[in-house]
Design a protein around this motif. Structure first.
Motif, PDB file in Angstrom:
ATOM      1  N   ARG A  54      33.430 101.635  34.202  1.00  8.80           N
ATOM      2  CA  ARG A  54      34.612 100.935  33.665  1.00  8.80           C
ATOM      3  C   ARG A  54      34.958 101.458  32.266  1.00  8.80           C
ATOM      4  NH1 ARG A  54      38.911  98.465  34.882  1.00  8.80           N
ATOM      5  NH2 ARG A  54      39.520  96.639  33.748  1.00  8.80           N
ATOM      6  N   ILE A  57      36.520 104.906  32.392  1.00  8.01           N
ATOM      7  CA  ILE A  57      37.925 104.876  32.815  1.00  8.01           C
ATOM      8  C   ILE A  57      38.812 104.388  31.665  1.00  8.01           C
ATOM      9  CG2 ILE A  57      39.589 103.764  34.367  1.00  8.01           C
ATOM     10  CD1 ILE A  57      37.274 103.660  36.462  1.00  8.01           C
ATOM     11  N   LEU A  58      38.432 103.281  31.053  1.00 12.61           N
ATOM     12  CA  LEU A  58      39.277 102.663  30.028  1.00 12.61           C
ATOM     13  C   LEU A  58      39.353 103.453  28.734  1.00 12.61           C
ATOM     14  CD1 LEU A  58      38.409  98.896  30.521  1.00 12.61           C
ATOM     15  CD2 LEU A  58      40.427 100.145  31.316  1.00 12.61           C
ATOM     16  N   ARG A  59      38.362 104.266  28.446  1.00 11.11           N
ATOM     17  CA  ARG A  59      38.398 105.007  27.184  1.00 11.11           C
ATOM     18  C   ARG A  59      39.236 106.286  27.254  1.00 11.11           C
ATOM     19  NH1 ARG A  59      33.061 108.345  25.737  1.00 11.11           N
ATOM     20  NH2 ARG A  59      34.132 110.234  26.296  1.00 11.11           N
ATOM     21  N   ALA A  60      39.880 106.517  28.382  1.00 13.80           N
ATOM     22  CA  ALA A  60      40.748 107.695  28.524  1.00 13.80           C
ATOM     23  C   ALA A  60      41.858 107.651  27.481  1.00 13.80           C
ATOM     24  CB  ALA A  60      41.336 107.735  29.931  1.00 13.80           C
ATOM     25  N   ASP A  63      47.377 106.875  29.999  1.00 12.57           N
ATOM     26  CA  ASP A  63      47.399 106.237  31.313  1.00 12.57           C
ATOM     27  C   ASP A  63      47.177 107.237  32.441  1.00 12.57           C
ATOM     28  OD1 ASP A  63      47.708 103.819  32.887  1.00 12.57           O
ATOM     29  OD2 ASP A  63      49.550 104.780  33.640  1.00 12.57           O
ATOM     30  N   GLU A  65      45.372 109.909  32.436  1.00 12.93           N
ATOM     31  CA  GLU A  65      43.927 110.207  32.486  1.00 12.93           C
ATOM     32  C   GLU A  65      43.154 109.023  33.064  1.00 12.93           C
ATOM     33  OE1 GLU A  65      40.238 112.179  32.033  1.00 12.93           O
ATOM     34  OE2 GLU A  65      42.304 112.868  32.248  1.00 12.93           O
ATOM     35  N   ARG A  66      43.540 107.793  32.692  1.00 17.76           N
ATOM     36  CA  ARG A  66      42.902 106.592  33.264  1.00 17.76           C
ATOM     37  C   ARG A  66      43.077 106.566  34.771  1.00 17.76           C
ATOM     38  NH1 ARG A  66      44.000 104.408  28.553  1.00 17.76           N
ATOM     39  NH2 ARG A  66      46.157 103.923  28.950  1.00 17.76           N
ATOM     40  N   GLN A  67      44.283 106.866  35.221  1.00 12.67           N
ATOM     41  CA  GLN A  67      44.549 106.892  36.664  1.00 12.67           C
ATOM     42  C   GLN A  67      43.681 107.944  37.360  1.00 12.67           C
ATOM     43  OE1 GLN A  67      46.516 104.939  38.607  1.00 12.67           O
ATOM     44  NE2 GLN A  67      46.875 103.674  36.804  1.00 12.67           N
ATOM     45  N   ARG A  69      40.794 109.219  36.406  1.00 17.54           N
ATOM     46  CA  ARG A  69      39.393 108.790  36.407  1.00 17.54           C
ATOM     47  C   ARG A  69      39.173 107.650  37.394  1.00 17.54           C
ATOM     48  NH1 ARG A  69      37.552 108.781  30.018  1.00 17.54           N
ATOM     49  NH2 ARG A  69      38.079 110.961  29.621  1.00 17.54           N
ATOM     50  N   GLY A  70      40.095 106.693  37.395  1.00 16.38           N
ATOM     51  CA  GLY A  70      39.971 105.569  38.328  1.00 16.38           C
ATOM     52  C   GLY A  70      39.979 106.030  39.774  1.00 16.38           C
ATOM     53  N   TYR A 108      43.181 101.313  41.273  1.00 17.13           N
ATOM     54  CA  TYR A 108      43.795 102.619  41.072  1.00 17.13           C
ATOM     55  C   TYR A 108      44.335 103.222  42.369  1.00 17.13           C
ATOM     56  CZ  TYR A 108      41.822 102.109  36.505  1.00 17.13           C
ATOM     57  OH  TYR A 108      41.513 101.622  35.263  1.00 17.13           O
TER      58      TYR A 108
END
Length: 177
Positions: A54, A57-60, A63, A65-67, A69-70, A108
């Motif tokens: 978690r 993902i959140l430290r990307a 958005d 990059e978060r997507q 990783r998720g 995601y």
């Protein structure tokens, strides 16, 4: 992410990957050493989590990059959900699935999770129907047969919102089981 991608590429078989991932993250593949109960009786991660999905993902930085990783982690769960429909899930597979669902990776890829849940549940429902047809005793066993396959009726009670149901702790555990 590079570690996970490299790690996954080095494993052609999913069961070996699952065990190595759990060992990397927690130093064990035993579910009882990874999860515990919270004050309300719900399941939580109690082991020291060296991967911290978690957080990763959140430290990307943005958005997109978060997507990305998720989705990387969500795809792992989708592979495991496919196995659950075939009843090929082992305890380490269930542990990794539940851990990743607790990390909310399903958000995601909601359409893919709906589809995977539908396919897994359809496969289990066929099995359930076969068992039901083969019952020799009185219908009183019907509820016991339903319990054998978890709470399949819960999904139907919640309609087509498989992502919402699978996101709940009870739904996640019953789907994986």
């Amino acid at each position: 992410e590079a570690l996970i991608t490299k790690f996954r590429q080095g494993h052609s078989d999913l069961p070996m990957f699952v065990e190595d991932f759990l060992n990397l993250a927690f130093g064990t593949t035993v579910e009882k050493k990874i999860f515990g109960k919270d004050r309300n009786g719900g399941k939580i991660v109690i082991a020291f989590d060296r991967v911290m999905v978690r957080y990763q993902i959140l430290r990307a930085s943005d958005d997109e990059e978060r997507q990305r990783r998720g989705k990387l982690f969500a795809n792992l769960v989708l592979d495991l959900i496919a196995l659950s429909g075939k009843k090929e899930l082992r305890k380490p597979d269930k542990a990794l699935s539940f851990y990743l669902l607790l990390q909310l990776v399903q958000q995601y890829m909601p359409a893919e999770f709906n589809s995977a849940a539908d396919q897994a549940l359809a496969a289990l429902e066929k099995d359930f129907d076969r068992i039901y047809r083969n019952l020799k005793l009185l219908p009183v066993l019907t509820s016991e047969a339903k319990q054998t396959y978890g709470k399949l009726h819960q999904y139907e009670a919640h309609g087509n919102d498989a992502v919402g149901w699978i996101s709940s702790e009870e739904g996640a555990m019953n789907t994986i089981d």
